[in-house]
Design a protein around this motif. Structure first.
Motif, PDB file in Angstrom:
ATOM      1  N   VAL A  75       7.307  -3.815  -5.229  1.00 54.86           N
ATOM      2  CA  VAL A  75       5.903  -4.112  -4.920  1.00 54.86           C
ATOM      3  C   VAL A  75       5.094  -2.824  -5.041  1.00 54.86           C
ATOM      4  CG1 VAL A  75       4.304  -5.060  -3.231  1.00 54.86           C
ATOM      5  CG2 VAL A  75       6.660  -5.919  -3.331  1.00 54.86           C
ATOM      6  N   PHE A  76       4.139  -2.816  -5.971  1.00 55.84           N
ATOM      7  CA  PHE A  76       3.260  -1.664  -6.148  1.00 55.84           C
ATOM      8  C   PHE A  76       1.876  -1.972  -5.594  1.00 55.84           C
ATOM      9  CE2 PHE A  76       6.327  -0.931  -9.642  1.00 55.84           C
ATOM     10  CZ  PHE A  76       6.692   0.376  -9.353  1.00 55.84           C
ATOM     11  N   HIS A  77       1.238  -0.934  -5.023  1.00 57.42           N
ATOM     12  CA  HIS A  77      -0.135  -1.063  -4.535  1.00 57.42           C
ATOM     13  C   HIS A  77      -0.783   0.319  -4.548  1.00 57.42           C
ATOM     14  CE1 HIS A  77      -3.523  -2.730  -2.382  1.00 57.42           C
ATOM     15  NE2 HIS A  77      -3.425  -1.781  -1.451  1.00 57.42           N
ATOM     16  N   ASN A  78      -1.869   0.452  -5.289  1.00 54.92           N
ATOM     17  CA  ASN A  78      -2.566   1.745  -5.393  1.00 54.92           C
ATOM     18  C   ASN A  78      -1.618   2.855  -5.834  1.00 54.92           C
ATOM     19  OD1 ASN A  78      -5.007   0.574  -4.595  1.00 54.92           O
ATOM     20  ND2 ASN A  78      -4.685   1.042  -2.433  1.00 54.92           N
ATOM     21  N   GLN A 152       9.429  -7.362 -10.118  1.00 53.09           N
ATOM     22  CA  GLN A 152       8.114  -6.887  -9.710  1.00 53.09           C
ATOM     23  C   GLN A 152       7.390  -8.028  -9.009  1.00 53.09           C
ATOM     24  OE1 GLN A 152       5.720  -5.092 -12.769  1.00 53.09           O
ATOM     25  NE2 GLN A 152       3.974  -4.779 -11.418  1.00 53.09           N
ATOM     26  N   CYS A 153       6.849  -7.734  -7.841  1.00 56.12           N
ATOM     27  CA  CYS A 153       6.173  -8.741  -7.026  1.00 56.12           C
ATOM     28  C   CYS A 153       4.754  -8.287  -6.700  1.00 56.12           C
ATOM     29  CB  CYS A 153       6.930  -8.977  -5.718  1.00 56.12           C
ATOM     30  SG  CYS A 153       8.676  -9.399  -5.925  1.00 56.12           S
ATOM     31  N   GLN A 154       3.895  -9.247  -6.457  1.00 53.03           N
ATOM     32  CA  GLN A 154       2.511  -8.960  -6.078  1.00 53.03           C
ATOM     33  C   GLN A 154       2.251  -9.550  -4.696  1.00 53.03           C
ATOM     34  OE1 GLN A 154      -0.953 -10.999  -8.074  1.00 53.03           O
ATOM     35  NE2 GLN A 154      -1.386  -8.903  -8.727  1.00 53.03           N
ATOM     36  N   ILE A 155       1.612  -8.769  -3.828  1.00 53.76           N
ATOM     37  CA  ILE A 155       1.334  -9.223  -2.469  1.00 53.76           C
ATOM     38  C   ILE A 155       0.316 -10.362  -2.492  1.00 53.76           C
ATOM     39  CG2 ILE A 155       0.309  -8.580  -0.260  1.00 53.76           C
ATOM     40  CD1 ILE A 155       1.496  -5.821  -0.605  1.00 53.76           C
ATOM     41  N   GLY A 168      10.782  -0.593   9.698  1.00 59.44           N
ATOM     42  CA  GLY A 168       9.422  -0.349   9.256  1.00 59.44           C
ATOM     43  C   GLY A 168       9.281  -0.577   7.767  1.00 59.44           C
ATOM     44  N   ALA A 169       8.018  -0.705   7.320  1.00 59.50           N
ATOM     45  CA  ALA A 169       7.705  -0.880   5.904  1.00 59.50           C
ATOM     46  C   ALA A 169       6.476  -0.043   5.596  1.00 59.50           C
ATOM     47  CB  ALA A 169       7.437  -2.354   5.600  1.00 59.50           C
ATOM     48  N   ALA A 170       6.499   0.646   4.448  1.00 61.82           N
ATOM     49  CA  ALA A 170       5.380   1.516   4.092  1.00 61.82           C
ATOM     50  C   ALA A 170       5.357   1.725   2.584  1.00 61.82           C
ATOM     51  CB  ALA A 170       5.502   2.858   4.814  1.00 61.82           C
ATOM     52  N   PHE A 171       4.204   2.154   2.088  1.00 62.86           N
ATOM     53  CA  PHE A 171       4.040   2.455   0.665  1.00 62.86           C
ATOM     54  C   PHE A 171       4.114   3.961   0.450  1.00 62.86           C
ATOM     55  CE2 PHE A 171       2.311  -1.783   0.905  1.00 62.86           C
ATOM     56  CZ  PHE A 171       2.646  -2.341  -0.317  1.00 62.86           C
ATOM     57  N   PHE A 172       4.758   4.360  -0.660  1.00 64.30           N
ATOM     58  CA  PHE A 172       4.965   5.771  -0.958  1.00 64.30           C
ATOM     59  C   PHE A 172       4.598   6.081  -2.405  1.00 64.30           C
ATOM     60  CE2 PHE A 172       7.841   4.695   2.471  1.00 64.30           C
ATOM     61  CZ  PHE A 172       7.729   5.771   3.340  1.00 64.30           C
ATOM     62  N   LEU A 193      11.452   2.418 -12.243  1.00 64.55           N
ATOM     63  CA  LEU A 193      10.545   1.343 -11.842  1.00 64.55           C
ATOM     64  C   LEU A 193       9.090   1.809 -11.896  1.00 64.55           C
ATOM     65  CD1 LEU A 193      12.658  -0.089  -8.897  1.00 64.55           C
ATOM     66  CD2 LEU A 193      12.358  -1.101 -11.174  1.00 64.55           C
ATOM     67  N   PHE A 194       8.829   3.052 -11.510  1.00 59.78           N
ATOM     68  CA  PHE A 194       7.473   3.598 -11.658  1.00 59.78           C
ATOM     69  C   PHE A 194       7.089   3.661 -13.142  1.00 59.78           C
ATOM     70  CE2 PHE A 194       7.414   5.114  -7.246  1.00 59.78           C
ATOM     71  CZ  PHE A 194       6.069   4.968  -6.933  1.00 59.78           C
TER      72      PHE A 194
END
Length: 207
Positions: A75-78, A152-155, A168-172, A193-194
């Motif tokens: 899951v990618f975001h920003n 690859q998934c989209q929120i 916990g869950a976080a974006f890096f 993946l990036f």
């Protein structure tokens, strides 16, 4: 360290498991059980476990021997990737886990992402199908032969949350990836993946 012992013991276990599934000869049953015992002794010796413990684990496997299937949600975001912190080792990984019987890989990854991160998602595409046992992935040894599917998934909803398995869950960002749970994902896979994220026209990787 060479992991040929793991490859040999996995092959012996597969021969024993498949043989025990199909044979009706009491003599062959005994031989296949002996092969399973040898596989257990090899694994136990190099993994520093007791042969009885390993044999009991192998003895639970039934049917024709095939690789297990592990799915991971990407899951990618920003320009950041979603990771969850495993309670088991305190390290981070892509949300995911085993595919359950009667469940498709896409259903499994959507379930796993939600259970482990709190986010609801939809599938975009399959990015990679890797053989976990391939030396180039540098995963720690595991008694199972595993295929890993990265989707690859989209929120589509939800919020970051803990679970019984994750703390916990976080974006890096790519340059800020924390210590990874190497039994589940390795740095080279995150980098790849990036690269897929930056090149959406790429076809899925395999092996």
């Amino acid at each position: 360290m060479s992991l040929k012992w793991l490859e040999w013991s996995q092959k012996l276990q597969a021969i024993a498991q498949t043989g025990l599934t199909y044979t009706q000869s009491p003599y062959d049953i005994e031989r296949y059980q002996q092969i399973r015992q040898i596989a257990a002794e090899i694994m136990a010796t190099y993994a520093h476990e007791t042969p009885t413990y390993v044999y009991d684990l192998l003895n639970k496997e039934e049917g024709y021997a095939t690789p297990k299937v592990d799915v991971r949600g990407v899951v990618f975001h920003n320009d950041q990737i979603l990771l969850v912190q495993e309670r088991e080792d305190g390290c981070w990984t892509l949300p995911g886990g085993w595919v359950d019987v009667g469940e498709s890989p896409s259903q499994a990854v959507i379930r796993e992402v939600y259970e482990e991160s709190g986010y609801q998602t939809r599938i975009i595409k399959l990015l990679a199908l890797y053989d976990r046992n391939h030396p180039r992935h540098n995963h720690p040894p595991l008694r199972h032969h595993v295929y890993k599917l990265f989707f690859q998934c989209q929120i589509s909803g939800g919020n970051a949350a803990e679970s019984t398995e994750t703390a916990g869950a976080a974006f890096f960002k790519e340059q800020e990836i924390p210590e990874l749970s190497l039994t589940r994902v390795v740095p080279s896979q995150i980098s790849r993946l990036f690269a897929h994220y930056r090149h959406p026209e790429w076809q899925p990787d395999f092996d």
